[in-house]
Design a protein around this motif. Structure first.
Motif, short mmCIF file in Angstrom:
data_model
loop_
_atom_site.label_atom_id
_atom_site.label_comp_id
_atom_site.label_asym_id
_atom_site.label_seq_id
_atom_site.Cartn_x
_atom_site.Cartn_y
_atom_site.Cartn_z
N GLY A 144 -14.88 8.50 -0.96
CA GLY A 144 -14.98 7.41 0.00
C GLY A 144 -13.88 6.38 -0.12
N ALA A 145 -12.74 6.77 -0.70
CA ALA A 145 -11.62 5.84 -0.85
C ALA A 145 -11.06 5.44 0.50
CB ALA A 145 -10.52 6.48 -1.70
N GLN A 146 -10.57 4.20 0.60
CA GLN A 146 -9.93 3.75 1.83
C GLN A 146 -8.52 4.29 1.85
OE1 GLN A 146 -10.46 -0.59 1.69
NE2 GLN A 146 -11.24 -0.37 3.77
N LEU A 147 -8.22 5.12 2.84
CA LEU A 147 -6.89 5.69 2.99
C LEU A 147 -6.33 5.26 4.33
CD1 LEU A 147 -7.73 9.32 1.78
CD2 LEU A 147 -6.72 7.47 0.44
N TYR A 148 -5.06 4.90 4.34
CA TYR A 148 -4.39 4.45 5.56
C TYR A 148 -3.18 5.32 5.81
CZ TYR A 148 -7.21 0.34 4.63
OH TYR A 148 -8.26 -0.50 4.37
N GLU A 149 -3.00 5.73 7.05
CA GLU A 149 -1.83 6.52 7.39
C GLU A 149 -0.63 5.60 7.58
OE1 GLU A 149 -0.17 9.62 10.77
OE2 GLU A 149 -2.31 9.17 10.67
N ASP A 150 0.46 5.95 6.94
CA ASP A 150 1.70 5.19 7.06
C ASP A 150 2.62 5.94 8.00
OD1 ASP A 150 4.02 3.75 6.86
OD2 ASP A 150 4.31 4.08 4.72
N SER A 151 2.73 5.47 9.23
CA SER A 151 3.57 6.15 10.20
C SER A 151 4.90 5.41 10.38
CB SER A 151 2.85 6.25 11.54
OG SER A 151 2.51 4.96 12.00
N SER A 152 5.17 4.48 9.47
CA SER A 152 6.41 3.71 9.58
C SER A 152 7.61 4.52 9.13
CB SER A 152 6.32 2.43 8.76
OG SER A 152 6.19 2.75 7.39
N GLU A 153 8.77 4.04 9.54
CA GLU A 153 10.02 4.66 9.14
C GLU A 153 10.28 4.32 7.67
OE1 GLU A 153 14.70 4.27 10.45
OE2 GLU A 153 13.14 3.40 11.68
N GLU A 154 10.80 5.27 6.91
CA GLU A 154 11.10 4.99 5.51
C GLU A 154 12.41 4.23 5.40
OE1 GLU A 154 10.81 8.21 2.73
OE2 GLU A 154 9.12 9.07 3.81
N LEU A 155 12.34 3.06 4.77
CA LEU A 155 13.51 2.23 4.57
C LEU A 155 13.67 1.93 3.09
CD1 LEU A 155 12.91 -0.36 7.44
CD2 LEU A 155 14.50 1.57 7.47
N ILE A 156 14.90 1.80 2.65
CA ILE A 156 15.15 1.40 1.27
C ILE A 156 16.15 0.24 1.27
CG2 ILE A 156 14.71 3.68 0.28
CD1 ILE A 156 17.77 4.00 0.08
N TRP A 157 16.09 -0.60 0.24
CA TRP A 157 17.03 -1.69 0.08
C TRP A 157 18.27 -1.14 -0.61
CZ3 TRP A 157 17.35 -6.33 2.14
CH2 TRP A 157 18.23 -7.26 1.59
N PHE A 158 19.40 -1.16 0.08
CA PHE A 158 20.63 -0.59 -0.45
C PHE A 158 21.81 -1.38 0.08
CE2 PHE A 158 24.08 2.66 -0.21
CZ PHE A 158 24.19 2.91 -1.58
N GLU A 159 22.70 -1.74 -0.80
CA GLU A 159 23.89 -2.54 -0.43
C GLU A 159 23.51 -3.80 0.35
OE1 GLU A 159 26.63 0.18 1.44
OE2 GLU A 159 27.16 1.09 -0.49
N GLN A 160 22.53 -4.51 -0.18
CA GLN A 160 22.09 -5.80 0.34
C GLN A 160 21.47 -5.76 1.73
OE1 GLN A 160 22.21 -8.43 -1.82
NE2 GLN A 160 22.97 -6.89 -3.23
N LYS A 161 20.96 -4.59 2.14
CA LYS A 161 20.26 -4.52 3.42
C LYS A 161 19.31 -3.33 3.45
CE LYS A 161 24.12 -2.10 5.54
NZ LYS A 161 25.14 -2.09 6.58
N LEU A 162 18.33 -3.40 4.34
CA LEU A 162 17.40 -2.29 4.51
C LEU A 162 18.09 -1.20 5.31
CD1 LEU A 162 13.99 -4.00 5.32
CD2 LEU A 162 14.58 -2.70 3.29
N GLN A 163 17.98 0.01 4.83
CA GLN A 163 18.61 1.15 5.51
C GLN A 163 17.61 2.28 5.64
OE1 GLN A 163 22.48 2.19 4.02
NE2 GLN A 163 22.92 0.09 3.43
#
Length: 86
Positions: free
Chosen positions: A67-86
């Protein structure tokens, strides 16, 4: 075995085969790297493992059965690289 997710999973399968298992954990609670901080925001901040990949995994079915609460993450994968999200 330890009480991180790998140890808990191993213990579950060993126990299901009739093998006696003892959990030994260095931390105050089970879960290993799966931890949430709820002390300063009105939502949990995940400090360790937080993504579950694939609905067909044993782990997914196990959490669903508990019964764990699970949420679907449909967002775009971003990482912090060279001082900005990419």
């Amino acid at each position: 075995v330890g009480a991180g997710i790998a140890g808990l999973t191993a213990a579950y399968f060993l126990k299901s085969q009739g093998i006696e298992v003892e959990l030994i954990e260095a931390n105050k609670k089970a879960g290993g790297r799966i931890q949430s901080n709820r002390s300063f925001a009105d939502f949990p901040i995940e400090l360790g493992a937080e993504w579950l990949h694939g609905e067909k995994s044993v782990f997914f079915r196990w959490l669903e059965a508990l019964g764990a609460q699970l949420y679907e993450d449909s967002s775009e994968e971003l990482i912090w690289f060279e001082q900005k999200l990419q």
